[in-house]
Design a protein around this motif. Sequence first.
Motif, PDB file in Angstrom:
ATOM      1  N   ILE A  30       0.937  -0.983   0.059  1.00  0.00           N
ATOM      2  CA  ILE A  30       0.084  -0.006  -0.016  1.00  0.00           C
ATOM      3  C   ILE A  30       0.815   1.215   0.157  1.00  0.00           C
ATOM      4  O   ILE A  30       0.460   2.140  -0.741  1.00  0.00           O
ATOM      5  CB  ILE A  30      -0.878  -0.122   1.214  1.00  0.00           C
ATOM      6  CG1 ILE A  30      -2.110  -1.019   0.841  1.00  0.00           C
ATOM      7  CG2 ILE A  30      -1.899   1.446   1.203  1.00  0.00           C
ATOM      8  CD1 ILE A  30      -3.048  -1.328   2.333  1.00  0.00           C
ATOM      9  N   THR A 152     -15.481   4.049   2.486  1.00  0.00           N
ATOM     10  CA  THR A 152     -14.388   4.283   1.501  1.00  0.00           C
ATOM     11  C   THR A 152     -14.363   5.585   0.895  1.00  0.00           C
ATOM     12  O   THR A 152     -13.069   6.004   0.442  1.00  0.00           O
ATOM     13  CB  THR A 152     -14.755   3.046   0.201  1.00  0.00           C
ATOM     14  OG1 THR A 152     -15.023   1.871   0.660  1.00  0.00           O
ATOM     15  CG2 THR A 152     -13.741   2.924  -0.862  1.00  0.00           C
ATOM     16  N   GLN A 189      -9.534   6.004  -6.164  1.00  0.00           N
ATOM     17  CA  GLN A 189      -9.491   5.021  -5.042  1.00  0.00           C
ATOM     18  C   GLN A 189     -10.930   3.973  -5.048  1.00  0.00           C
ATOM     19  O   GLN A 189     -10.819   3.037  -4.513  1.00  0.00           O
ATOM     20  CB  GLN A 189      -9.350   5.761  -3.899  1.00  0.00           C
ATOM     21  CG  GLN A 189      -8.043   6.269  -3.500  1.00  0.00           C
ATOM     22  CD  GLN A 189      -7.499   6.729  -2.144  1.00  0.00           C
ATOM     23  OE1 GLN A 189      -7.280   6.222  -1.293  1.00  0.00           O
ATOM     24  NE2 GLN A 189      -7.872   7.949  -1.949  1.00  0.00           N
ATOM     25  N   HIS A 192     -11.126   1.447  -7.670  1.00  0.00           N
ATOM     26  CA  HIS A 192     -10.121   0.555  -7.305  1.00  0.00           C
ATOM     27  C   HIS A 192     -10.359  -0.312  -6.201  1.00  0.00           C
ATOM     28  O   HIS A 192      -9.938  -1.578  -6.309  1.00  0.00           O
ATOM     29  CB  HIS A 192      -8.799   1.475  -6.857  1.00  0.00           C
ATOM     30  CG  HIS A 192      -7.615   0.781  -6.227  1.00  0.00           C
ATOM     31  ND1 HIS A 192      -6.623  -0.078  -7.011  1.00  0.00           N
ATOM     32  CD2 HIS A 192      -7.207   0.807  -4.823  1.00  0.00           C
ATOM     33  CE1 HIS A 192      -5.806  -0.589  -6.193  1.00  0.00           C
ATOM     34  NE2 HIS A 192      -6.151   0.048  -4.833  1.00  0.00           N
ATOM     35  N   PHE A 193     -10.787   0.535  -5.026  1.00  0.00           N
ATOM     36  CA  PHE A 193     -10.844  -0.424  -3.739  1.00  0.00           C
ATOM     37  C   PHE A 193     -12.333  -1.088  -3.823  1.00  0.00           C
ATOM     38  O   PHE A 193     -12.392  -2.443  -3.365  1.00  0.00           O
ATOM     39  CB  PHE A 193     -11.074   0.592  -2.491  1.00  0.00           C
ATOM     40  CG  PHE A 193     -10.870  -0.426  -1.105  1.00  0.00           C
ATOM     41  CD1 PHE A 193      -9.697  -0.779  -0.783  1.00  0.00           C
ATOM     42  CD2 PHE A 193     -12.230  -0.428  -0.500  1.00  0.00           C
ATOM     43  CE1 PHE A 193      -9.881  -1.837   0.242  1.00  0.00           C
ATOM     44  CE2 PHE A 193     -12.055  -1.356   0.745  1.00  0.00           C
ATOM     45  CZ  PHE A 193     -10.801  -1.703   1.058  1.00  0.00           C
ATOM     46  N   TRP A 194     -13.260  -0.661  -4.354  1.00  0.00           N
ATOM     47  CA  TRP A 194     -14.573  -1.575  -4.605  1.00  0.00           C
ATOM     48  C   TRP A 194     -14.365  -2.707  -5.401  1.00  0.00           C
ATOM     49  O   TRP A 194     -14.847  -3.839  -5.096  1.00  0.00           O
ATOM     50  CB  TRP A 194     -15.686  -0.688  -5.482  1.00  0.00           C
ATOM     51  CG  TRP A 194     -16.225   0.187  -4.459  1.00  0.00           C
ATOM     52  CD1 TRP A 194     -16.281   0.177  -3.000  1.00  0.00           C
ATOM     53  CD2 TRP A 194     -16.877   1.411  -4.980  1.00  0.00           C
ATOM     54  NE1 TRP A 194     -16.925   1.367  -2.645  1.00  0.00           N
ATOM     55  CE2 TRP A 194     -17.454   2.246  -3.575  1.00  0.00           C
ATOM     56  CE3 TRP A 194     -17.167   1.935  -6.178  1.00  0.00           C
ATOM     57  CZ2 TRP A 194     -18.016   3.320  -3.690  1.00  0.00           C
ATOM     58  CZ3 TRP A 194     -17.932   3.437  -6.028  1.00  0.00           C
ATOM     59  CH2 TRP A 194     -18.249   3.887  -4.776  1.00  0.00           C
ATOM     60  N   PHE A 286      -9.221  -4.164 -10.998  1.00  0.00           N
ATOM     61  CA  PHE A 286      -8.191  -3.922  -9.906  1.00  0.00           C
ATOM     62  C   PHE A 286      -6.809  -3.708 -10.201  1.00  0.00           C
ATOM     63  O   PHE A 286      -5.991  -2.695 -10.059  1.00  0.00           O
ATOM     64  CB  PHE A 286      -8.318  -4.920  -8.546  1.00  0.00           C
ATOM     65  CG  PHE A 286      -7.541  -4.556  -7.435  1.00  0.00           C
ATOM     66  CD1 PHE A 286      -7.576  -3.683  -6.314  1.00  0.00           C
ATOM     67  CD2 PHE A 286      -6.253  -5.194  -7.463  1.00  0.00           C
ATOM     68  CE1 PHE A 286      -6.817  -3.449  -5.377  1.00  0.00           C
ATOM     69  CE2 PHE A 286      -5.186  -5.051  -6.195  1.00  0.00           C
ATOM     70  CZ  PHE A 286      -5.572  -4.229  -5.366  1.00  0.00           C
TER      71      PHE A 286
END
Length: 306
Positions: A30, A152, A189, A192-194, A286
Amino acid sequence: MTTLSERPAVQGRRLPATIRAYVALTKPRIIELLLITTLPAMMLAVGGLPSWELLLATMAGGTLAAAAANVFNCWYDRDIDRLMHRTERRPLATGEITPRAALVFGLVLTVLSVALLYVTTTPLAAVLALGAIAYYAVVYTMVLKRHTRHSTLFGGVPGAAPVLIGWAAVTGTLAWPAVVFFGVVFCWQLPHFWALAMRFRADYARADVPMLPVVASPLSVGRQTVVWSWLTVAVSLLLWPVADGYGIGWVYTGAAAALGLWFVVEAHRLLRRIRSGAETKPMQLFHVSISYMALLSVAIIVDVLV
């Protein structure tokens, strides 16, 4: 029974494992992704390459700040990390590191990061780093993550903070190009994170964490992913007119358009697979999102240098 002569050898074998455990607490992958946006922000601010001393100090301070935030996250989430297959091997979940030791480690990293940035860069960069640590550790991890599907969205603030920290480290102030670049990373983000949360939906459900893919239908998640992907691209193109006087030109603009097309096409593919009932394969988006942000940052660097 372990003899006295054997103890140094045993301790010698344990030391590398302990070091690896502490490093794992910081979530190095990260951190790498966060630092990708720091260098282009610094180069935009200075209109070229910053001094090596400033660059190294900012990168080191940013690394320590991100590491501190991640350690606090692991410390607080150690109970749910034990319930999720993706995180069950984290050092606090396995008991390899004690909660007290992790908390002290996070506090030490915080002090080191803020002090390093304050002494070697600017007070504003140090304040922004401290704010990002506090926001991620308290606002996101302790307050929002377990209680709202919008965690998020609000959690995107510290994730995009390296842009502001990098800019402030050079100038001691903030400007519109930094704000717009911050907006690009913020918007990016969410899809990307979902995508990651869709892949590990069962994990989050088991831990009772209301991530969007847990509490919303796949179709709703897919639609919102597409919307935020388009917003990411739109804000990325806005950087051209806003940062025109900072070295942004046709190289970045062309790359942003091409990379943005790739990004939104992949988001639409995910939505189409959801609608058709086929295997969703969210990790495709992703991985594309990681490449998108890395290459977009490279495009800024190249354009500033050109």
